[in-house]
Design an enzyme around this catalytic site. Structure first.
Site, short mmCIF file in Angstrom:
data_model
loop_
_atom_site.label_atom_id
_atom_site.label_comp_id
_atom_site.label_asym_id
_atom_site.label_seq_id
_atom_site.Cartn_x
_atom_site.Cartn_y
_atom_site.Cartn_z
N LYS A 160 -2.80 4.34 11.74
CA LYS A 160 -1.82 3.89 10.74
C LYS A 160 -2.55 3.14 9.63
O LYS A 160 -3.33 2.22 9.91
CB LYS A 160 -0.83 2.95 11.43
CG LYS A 160 0.24 2.39 10.52
CD LYS A 160 1.20 1.53 11.32
CE LYS A 160 2.22 0.84 10.45
NZ LYS A 160 2.31 -0.59 10.62
N CYS A 168 2.88 -11.60 18.99
CA CYS A 168 1.95 -11.10 17.97
C CYS A 168 2.47 -11.55 16.62
O CYS A 168 3.56 -11.13 16.21
CB CYS A 168 1.82 -9.59 18.02
SG CYS A 168 0.90 -8.95 16.59
N CYS A 224 2.99 -8.60 14.10
CA CYS A 224 4.27 -7.88 14.28
C CYS A 224 5.45 -8.84 14.18
O CYS A 224 6.59 -8.41 14.07
CB CYS A 224 4.36 -7.23 15.65
SG CYS A 224 3.16 -5.95 15.98
N LYS A 278 -3.21 -2.83 5.71
CA LYS A 278 -4.02 -3.79 4.96
C LYS A 278 -4.89 -4.58 5.92
O LYS A 278 -6.03 -4.88 5.61
CB LYS A 278 -3.11 -4.74 4.19
CG LYS A 278 -2.59 -4.13 2.92
CD LYS A 278 -3.60 -4.30 1.79
CE LYS A 278 -3.15 -3.49 0.60
NZ LYS A 278 -4.13 -3.48 -0.48
N CYS A 329 -2.94 -6.94 20.39
CA CYS A 329 -1.77 -6.14 20.06
C CYS A 329 -2.23 -4.70 19.78
O CYS A 329 -3.21 -4.50 19.06
CB CYS A 329 -1.11 -6.74 18.83
SG CYS A 329 0.02 -5.62 18.01
N HIS A 342 4.01 1.59 2.32
CA HIS A 342 5.25 0.91 1.90
C HIS A 342 5.96 1.71 0.80
O HIS A 342 7.17 1.86 0.80
CB HIS A 342 4.93 -0.49 1.37
CG HIS A 342 4.18 -1.36 2.34
ND1 HIS A 342 2.95 -1.88 2.06
CD2 HIS A 342 4.48 -1.75 3.60
CE1 HIS A 342 2.53 -2.59 3.10
NE2 HIS A 342 3.44 -2.52 4.06
N HIS A 348 0.86 -1.19 0.00
CA HIS A 348 0.00 0.00 0.00
C HIS A 348 0.90 1.24 0.00
O HIS A 348 2.13 1.13 -0.02
CB HIS A 348 -1.00 -0.02 1.15
CG HIS A 348 -0.40 -0.06 2.54
ND1 HIS A 348 0.42 0.92 3.02
CD2 HIS A 348 -0.52 -0.98 3.54
CE1 HIS A 348 0.77 0.62 4.26
NE2 HIS A 348 0.23 -0.54 4.60
N HIS A 404 -1.96 -4.13 15.80
CA HIS A 404 -2.83 -4.89 14.89
C HIS A 404 -4.26 -5.05 15.37
O HIS A 404 -5.12 -5.52 14.61
CB HIS A 404 -2.22 -6.27 14.61
CG HIS A 404 -1.00 -6.19 13.74
ND1 HIS A 404 0.26 -6.04 14.25
CD2 HIS A 404 -0.89 -6.19 12.40
CE1 HIS A 404 1.12 -5.97 13.24
NE2 HIS A 404 0.45 -6.05 12.11
N1 MSP Z 1 9.43 -7.21 7.47
C1 MSP Z 1 9.48 -6.17 8.42
C2 MSP Z 1 10.72 -5.33 8.25
C3 MSP Z 1 12.01 -6.08 8.34
S1 MSP Z 1 13.37 -5.01 8.08
C4 MSP Z 1 14.70 -5.96 8.48
C5 MSP Z 1 8.24 -5.28 8.26
N2 MSP Z 1 7.63 -5.33 7.10
S2 MSP Z 1 6.28 -4.54 6.72
O1 MSP Z 1 6.00 -4.94 5.37
O2 MSP Z 1 5.27 -4.80 7.69
O3 MSP Z 1 6.58 -3.03 6.85
C6 MSP Z 1 7.59 -2.44 6.12
C7 MSP Z 1 7.64 -0.96 6.34
O4 MSP Z 1 6.44 -0.33 5.91
C8 MSP Z 1 7.86 -0.53 7.77
O5 MSP Z 1 8.90 0.44 7.81
C9 MSP Z 1 6.58 0.11 8.16
O6 MSP Z 1 6.77 1.13 9.08
C10 MSP Z 1 6.13 0.68 6.82
N3 MSP Z 1 4.72 0.97 6.85
C11 MSP Z 1 3.68 0.10 6.97
N4 MSP Z 1 2.54 0.82 7.08
C12 MSP Z 1 2.82 2.15 7.02
C13 MSP Z 1 2.07 3.32 7.03
N5 MSP Z 1 0.77 3.32 7.14
N6 MSP Z 1 2.74 4.49 6.88
C14 MSP Z 1 4.10 4.55 6.69
N7 MSP Z 1 4.83 3.46 6.68
C15 MSP Z 1 4.22 2.25 6.92
O7 MSP Z 1 7.92 -4.55 9.19
#
Ligand code: MSP
Length: 540
Positions: A313, A130, A133, A316, A156, A24, A21, A159
């Site tokens: 936040k 969790c 997380c 998905k 959590c 990311h 989304h 989540h």
């Molecule tokens: N797999 C772990 C990271 C491992 S790094 C060694 C993870 N993955 S994630 O897919 O859940 O998230 C990846 C990144 O996307 C994180 O930095 C997270 O903060 C960011 N975001 C997820 N949702 C977000 C928002 N709504 N806004 C901004 N960034 C967000 O965590």
């Protein structure tokens, strides 16, 4: 930093349980702008991104979809995560998957070294976990809900789903040994964790005392095996964090490993761009792991804010995710990149709205920058047959533009060094605003009426064209497509070469665009968006 220095920047590696989304894409774009800036400054730049494919979360999603976790990961990487890079125009140098052999081998080598050096012991973990997380939780990190589907259960805080209670034999990393060393690191390197709010939270957390960390799981087998005990797989975060070193050759004999002049030596340490929710993994667990292995800690960890929907936040799992293509298909990838980095102070949370995006697109990109560029090119075409004139005598108003350009370039570079991306763009935008004001005041269309003011017209249009030259160079990390179009329209490649070859730290030096360059008409740098905002948001 000095030109030629190593600049190694990373994004988090993304869980492949679902599609991306805009949250990311935001992390990707921020890291990419930093990388493009440094690359264009002549620094030895490397941008790493990739996917996090082990752990229970992926295993469960794959099982629910009747495929193996590897099949699931392969499919999501090819159909969703690699395409994301195209969607928002990311120029990454590498893409690592935690299922790559280079990574799994490096992880095994790393944990074996920690075991050999006495940093690991066998114990029993009993507590909360969790899966969303992929994190062990303490009681004070959980919320007891009174209403809804999970009334009476502990959920959590991130989540809003119930946590699980684990009781298993695990291997533990003696992380508690590193509390003081970590506090010393935060003290001696105040910019190690940024921004200040995240730094304070991390210091508070470590001051409360660190516990040892469970680093293996024995109830499922989707992960990297513990080398001395095949009944355990390595905890997914311990595995995932190591991507930052395995991707640049750690543990790979072909690169001669970390103690030679190989790839690892050349690149490491990195600047990590992560969301603030995962700053603790990067600023506490990760440096402790590296300290245990006798390796240098990261250069910096920057925890950016969240994109919020309805004050929460975007996620998905809460069904609030917006796909990046929904935005890029209407506004283009440049506008996506510009909007999120300009509208949100990097490090703070930001609420996304279609209205705000649309308003900024129109006012700043289309009317502010796009119109400026097409007007200047059109006037050079009309009054000088498309050939950029040489400047004659510079007056105060022209010299003021030269100063604006020099100050903007220096300020923008200093801001990038501090990872203040929004400040860097704001500094460059002073050139857009000043040039627009300059043209209104100088009235080239009036100067064009008299033979006597021909020299003055030359100076004004050279000043405006050269201002656009500087803008193209300074905005190319943020707006790679539009600035390339502008560069071509200015006829700059003939005299100056490719846009991305222009040294960005010299962008403020006046007089680089050769007089005599041939411009070509420029239309629709940021085309009008026909849909009304209502129709656009309806698409969401
Ligand atoms: N797999 C772990 C990271 C491992 S790094 C060694 C993870 N993955 S994630 O897919 O859940 O998230 C990846 C990144 O996307 C994180 O930095 C997270 O903060 C960011 N975001 C997820 N949702 C977000 C928002 N709504 N806004 C901004 N960034 C967000 O965590």
């Amino acid at each position: 930093m000095a030109s030629g220095d190593s600049f190694y920047v990373t994004t988090p590696i993304f869980y492949v349980n679902d599609v991306p989304h805009i949250g990311h894409a935001y992390t990707e774009v921020a890291a990419d702008v930093l990388a493009r800036w440094h690359r264009q400054a002549g620094d030895d730049t490397w941008l790493l991104t990739g996917t996090d494919e082990h752990g229970q979360k992926i295993l469960r999603t794959a099982t629910a979809n009747n495929v193996t976790p590897k099949q699931w990961a392969d499919q999501l990487v090819e159909t969703a995560w690699k395409p994301l890079l195209e969607t928002v125009d990311i120029a990454n140098d590498d893409f690592i998957r935690t299922t790559d052999a280079r990574h799994e081998e490096g992880v095994a080598a790393f944990i074996q070294q920690l075991q050999d050096d006495g940093h690991i012991y066998e114990g029993e973990y009993e507590g909360y976990y969790c899966v969303g997380c992929e994190e062990y939780k303490s009681r004070d990190e959980l919320i007891e809900t009174e209403t809804g589907d999970y009334a009476g259960e502990l959920v959590c805080a991130i989540h809003s789903r119930p946590v699980e209670i684990l009781k298993e034999k695990n291997y533990f990393f003696r992380m508690s040994d590193f509390g003081q060393q970590l506090l010393d690191l935060y003290e001696s390197q105040p910019d190690f964790v940024q921004p200040e709010s995240v730094r304070n939270e991390i210091i508070q957390f470590v001051k409360q005392g660190l516990e040892d960390l469970s680093i293996s799981r024995s109830t499922f087998d989707w992960g990297v095996q513990v080398p001395w005990d095949p009944t355990h797989v390595i905890y997914v975060w311990f595995d995932a964090l190591l991507n930052y070193v395995t991707a640049v050759g750690y543990g790979d004999p072909a690169h001669d490993g970390p103690t030679s002049d190989g790839e690892f030596r050349r690149r490491w340490p990195a600047t990590h761009i992560v969301g603030k929710d995962i700053a603790r993994f990067h600023a506490v667990i990760w440096p402790a792991m590296l300290m245990a292995a006798g390796l240098p800690v990261p250069h910096r960890v920057f925890g950016h804010g969240w994109l919020l929907v309805g004050g929460e936040k975007m996620s998905k799992s809460k069904l609030t995710g917006i796909a990046p293509q929904q935005i890029t298909e209407v506004f283009g990838s440049d506008a996506f990149r510009y909007y999120f980095l300009r509208a949100i102070a990097f490090g703070q949370d930001g609420s996304f709205s279609w209205e705000d995006l649309s308003a900024r697109y129109q006012a700043e990109l289309a009317n502010g920058f796009g119109n400026l560029a097409s007007r200047v090119v059109a006037m050079v075409t009309r009054y000088f047959d498309g050939v950029v004139p040489a400047a004659c005598e510079y007056l105060d108003a022209d010299l003021a533009i030269q100063r604006t350009v020099a100050v903007a370039a220096a300020t923008a570079d200093a801001a990038i060094d501090r990872l203040a991306i929004h400040e860097s763009i704001a500094a460059v935008w002073t050139i857009v605003d000043e040039l627009n004001g300059y043209i209104t005041e100088q009235e080239p269309w009036v100067l064009a009426k008299e033979r006597a003011t021909r020299d003055r017209l030359s100076t004004v249009l050279y000043t405006a064209s050269e201002g656009l030259r500087a803008l193209a160079v300074l905005l190319s990390p943020v707006l790679p497509k539009a600035t390339t179009t502008l560069w071509d329209a200015l006829g700059a490649p003939a005299g100056l070469g490719a846009l991305t070859a222009q040294p960005i730290r010299a962008a403020g030096d006046w007089g680089q665009l050769p007089a005599g360059s041939t411009v070509t008409p420029l239309t629709g740098l940021f085309p009008r968006i026909e849909e009304t905002v209502g129709a656009v948001s309806g698409a969401a």
